[in-house]
Design a protein around this motif. Sequence first.
Motif, PDB file in Angstrom:
ATOM      1  N   VAL A 128       0.871  -1.172   0.000  1.00  0.00           N
ATOM      2  CA  VAL A 128       0.000   0.000   0.000  1.00  0.00           C
ATOM      3  C   VAL A 128       0.905   1.218   0.000  1.00  0.00           C
ATOM      4  O   VAL A 128       1.788   1.350   0.853  1.00  0.00           O
ATOM      5  CB  VAL A 128      -0.925   0.029   1.238  1.00  0.00           C
ATOM      6  CG1 VAL A 128      -1.744   1.320   1.255  1.00  0.00           C
ATOM      7  CG2 VAL A 128      -1.851  -1.186   1.256  1.00  0.00           C
ATOM      8  N   ILE A 129       0.717   2.097  -0.993  1.00  0.00           N
ATOM      9  CA  ILE A 129       1.542   3.297  -1.131  1.00  0.00           C
ATOM     10  C   ILE A 129       0.706   4.509  -0.742  1.00  0.00           C
ATOM     11  O   ILE A 129      -0.351   4.754  -1.334  1.00  0.00           O
ATOM     12  CB  ILE A 129       2.056   3.452  -2.578  1.00  0.00           C
ATOM     13  CG1 ILE A 129       2.843   2.208  -3.000  1.00  0.00           C
ATOM     14  CG2 ILE A 129       2.907   4.710  -2.716  1.00  0.00           C
ATOM     15  CD1 ILE A 129       3.133   2.149  -4.494  1.00  0.00           C
ATOM     16  N   CYS A 130       1.167   5.261   0.251  1.00  0.00           N
ATOM     17  CA  CYS A 130       0.434   6.438   0.736  1.00  0.00           C
ATOM     18  C   CYS A 130       1.157   7.719   0.325  1.00  0.00           C
ATOM     19  O   CYS A 130       2.330   7.904   0.667  1.00  0.00           O
ATOM     20  CB  CYS A 130       0.317   6.393   2.257  1.00  0.00           C
ATOM     21  SG  CYS A 130      -0.576   4.948   2.870  1.00  0.00           S
ATOM     22  N   ILE A 159       3.854  -1.422   3.645  1.00  0.00           N
ATOM     23  CA  ILE A 159       3.216  -0.111   3.712  1.00  0.00           C
ATOM     24  C   ILE A 159       4.295   0.952   3.485  1.00  0.00           C
ATOM     25  O   ILE A 159       5.330   0.949   4.162  1.00  0.00           O
ATOM     26  CB  ILE A 159       2.547   0.133   5.088  1.00  0.00           C
ATOM     27  CG1 ILE A 159       1.662  -1.058   5.489  1.00  0.00           C
ATOM     28  CG2 ILE A 159       1.752   1.433   5.064  1.00  0.00           C
ATOM     29  CD1 ILE A 159       0.468  -1.313   4.616  1.00  0.00           C
ATOM     30  N   TYR A 160       4.053   1.834   2.531  1.00  0.00           N
ATOM     31  CA  TYR A 160       5.022   2.881   2.211  1.00  0.00           C
ATOM     32  C   TYR A 160       4.374   4.260   2.282  1.00  0.00           C
ATOM     33  O   TYR A 160       3.237   4.443   1.842  1.00  0.00           O
ATOM     34  CB  TYR A 160       5.588   2.687   0.796  1.00  0.00           C
ATOM     35  CG  TYR A 160       6.421   1.438   0.648  1.00  0.00           C
ATOM     36  CD1 TYR A 160       7.728   1.377   1.138  1.00  0.00           C
ATOM     37  CD2 TYR A 160       5.906   0.318   0.015  1.00  0.00           C
ATOM     38  CE1 TYR A 160       8.489   0.226   1.005  1.00  0.00           C
ATOM     39  CE2 TYR A 160       6.657  -0.843  -0.129  1.00  0.00           C
ATOM     40  CZ  TYR A 160       7.954  -0.878   0.369  1.00  0.00           C
ATOM     41  OH  TYR A 160       8.698  -2.015   0.245  1.00  0.00           O
ATOM     42  N   SER A 161       5.123   5.213   2.828  1.00  0.00           N
ATOM     43  CA  SER A 161       4.671   6.607   2.873  1.00  0.00           C
ATOM     44  C   SER A 161       5.668   7.481   2.133  1.00  0.00           C
ATOM     45  O   SER A 161       6.891   7.319   2.280  1.00  0.00           O
ATOM     46  CB  SER A 161       4.552   7.093   4.323  1.00  0.00           C
ATOM     47  OG  SER A 161       3.499   6.433   4.983  1.00  0.00           O
ATOM     48  N   CYS A 162       5.140   8.400   1.344  1.00  0.00           N
ATOM     49  CA  CYS A 162       5.957   9.339   0.575  1.00  0.00           C
ATOM     50  C   CYS A 162       6.738  10.252   1.526  1.00  0.00           C
ATOM     51  O   CYS A 162       6.152  10.966   2.339  1.00  0.00           O
ATOM     52  CB  CYS A 162       5.026  10.134  -0.331  1.00  0.00           C
ATOM     53  SG  CYS A 162       5.693  11.697  -0.923  1.00  0.00           S
ATOM     54  N   GLY A 163       8.069  10.225   1.412  1.00  0.00           N
ATOM     55  CA  GLY A 163       8.916  11.039   2.292  1.00  0.00           C
ATOM     56  C   GLY A 163       8.679  12.529   2.127  1.00  0.00           C
ATOM     57  O   GLY A 163       8.623  13.271   3.122  1.00  0.00           O
ATOM     58  N   SER A 164       8.539  12.977   0.893  1.00  0.00           N
ATOM     59  CA  SER A 164       8.306  14.402   0.638  1.00  0.00           C
ATOM     60  C   SER A 164       6.983  14.853   1.258  1.00  0.00           C
ATOM     61  O   SER A 164       6.872  15.975   1.768  1.00  0.00           O
ATOM     62  CB  SER A 164       8.280  14.684  -0.864  1.00  0.00           C
ATOM     63  OG  SER A 164       9.523  14.357  -1.446  1.00  0.00           O
ATOM     64  N   CYS A 165       5.988  13.970   1.213  1.00  0.00           N
ATOM     65  CA  CYS A 165       4.676  14.296   1.784  1.00  0.00           C
ATOM     66  C   CYS A 165       4.762  14.375   3.310  1.00  0.00           C
ATOM     67  O   CYS A 165       4.195  15.286   3.927  1.00  0.00           O
ATOM     68  CB  CYS A 165       3.646  13.251   1.371  1.00  0.00           C
ATOM     69  SG  CYS A 165       3.551  12.975  -0.417  1.00  0.00           S
TER      70      CYS A 165
END
Length: 198
Positions: A128-130, A159-165
């Motif tokens: 899952v990419i957030c 589960i991955y979260s966008c670092g820039s976000c």
Amino acid sequence: MQIDCRNLACPEPVIKTKNALNSLKIGQTLEILVNDIAPKENIKRFLSKNSLSYELSQNNDETTIKTVKTNELKNTSTDEYACEVANLDKQKVIYLNEESAGSGAVGKGLLSKFLLAMLNLETKPKAVICVNSAVFMTTDRAHVSYQALKNLEANGVEIYSCGSCLEAYKVVDKLSVGNITNAYEIMEMLSSYEVIKL
């Protein structure tokens, strides 16, 4: 009756299944042995189209599909089963651009239900990419979808979260589900897997 459809190219397994069912009387049982995903999925689809229920049993890389003939076949065309089933063996990733599926509290609750439903899938998504506001789900323990993501992670879904976000929302230090990723890694995943956007 049992038929052996191992190592057969499509549409032959479906044709053999159709012929076997046509030869059976109502109430009789058919077992179909397959060892590849395309014939398995095609036979399941053929049975469903003919309103026949089935059970699956797995033995290593071989699957036995068991069905009882409860009615005569109505959809007997096998033309659509001629080719390999596209993308059945291609893992999926879920791409979330927002923290909800629709607007307001209803949308947030709905997305949580979708994520929880993934736990019941036989084949769960790879990841899952957030991105954008979806990162609030991985950083806010009170978020309605937080526990759903934790449960998915516990069941092997990455589960991955966008670092820039995370940086833009100033919540990097609050990340408590999954890992930080970047634009390049996200694009690599989106180009390597089948993408589902909720």
